[in-house]
Motif scaffolding. Structure first.
Motif, PDB file in Angstrom:
ATOM      1  N   ASN A   1     -51.906 -17.926  45.834  1.00 16.90           N
ATOM      2  CA  ASN A   1     -51.481 -17.725  44.453  1.00 16.90           C
ATOM      3  C   ASN A   1     -51.497 -19.037  43.670  1.00 16.90           C
ATOM      4  O   ASN A   1     -51.924 -19.074  42.517  1.00 16.90           O
TER       5      ASN A   1
ATOM      6  N   ARG B   1     -53.763 -19.791  40.269  1.00 15.61           N
ATOM      7  CA  ARG B   1     -53.166 -20.178  38.986  1.00 15.61           C
ATOM      8  C   ARG B   1     -53.970 -21.259  38.268  1.00 15.61           C
ATOM      9  O   ARG B   1     -53.950 -21.336  37.044  1.00 15.61           O
TER      10      ARG B   1
ATOM     11  N   ALA C   1     -54.472 -13.254  37.946  1.00 14.82           N
ATOM     12  CA  ALA C   1     -55.257 -14.430  37.555  1.00 14.82           C
ATOM     13  C   ALA C   1     -56.276 -14.062  36.481  1.00 14.82           C
ATOM     14  O   ALA C   1     -56.467 -14.806  35.509  1.00 14.82           O
TER      15      ALA C   1
ATOM     16  N   ARG D   1     -54.624 -13.616  33.194  1.00 15.17           N
ATOM     17  CA  ARG D   1     -54.290 -14.908  32.570  1.00 15.17           C
ATOM     18  C   ARG D   1     -55.517 -15.607  31.992  1.00 15.17           C
ATOM     19  O   ARG D   1     -55.395 -16.623  31.341  1.00 15.17           O
TER      20      ARG D   1
END
Length: 128
Positions: free
Chosen positions: A12, A16, A40, A43
């Motif tokens: 993770n 990011r 992800a 984002r």
């Protein structure tokens, strides 16, 4: 177990900071990993999914279920390539969900902006 949670945490943290995520032969059956990858992409990361089939049913369904109202936007960052890893890496040839085969250097593409005409959004738009 503790080691599995630690590995998911490490994965993770890597996601990011990723601008592009490359999956090769991933089966999309692990919900924990799927959720991390989906987050992800939500984002802003792009996903390059390289498999034997360009438009595998499992990830396509997963994406549209997770992003029902924003799938059109998210699909611009999804790149579904078929033809297998060996062919893609050695010959630079990938199959698109439309059935077309194109020449594309995946490794170089990961370090630059991926061409939108190879995205899932563009391919689905051309199928209509």
């Amino acid at each position: 177990s503790g080691i599995a949670l630690e590995l998911l945490g490490t994965f993770n943290r890597g996601l990011r900071s990723a601008a592009t995520i490359l999956t090769i032969g991933y089966g999309w059956r692990d919900t924990h990993v799927n959720d991390l990858v989906l987050e992800a992409v939500a984002r802003g990361a792009s996903l390059v999914n390289l498999s034997s089939e360009a438009l595998e049913r499992a990830p396509a369904a997963l994406w549209s279920q997770r992003f029902p109202t924003t799938f059109a936007e998210v699909s611009r960052r999804l790149f579904m390539f078929g033809g297998g890893a060996k062919r893609a890496i050695e010959k630079g040839e990938v199959a698109l969900p439309s059935g077309a085969t194109v020449t594309f250097d995946i490794i170089a593409g990961l370090n630059t902006s991926l061409p939108e005409e190879l995205s899932l959004a563009h391919t689905l738009q051309r199928r209509k």
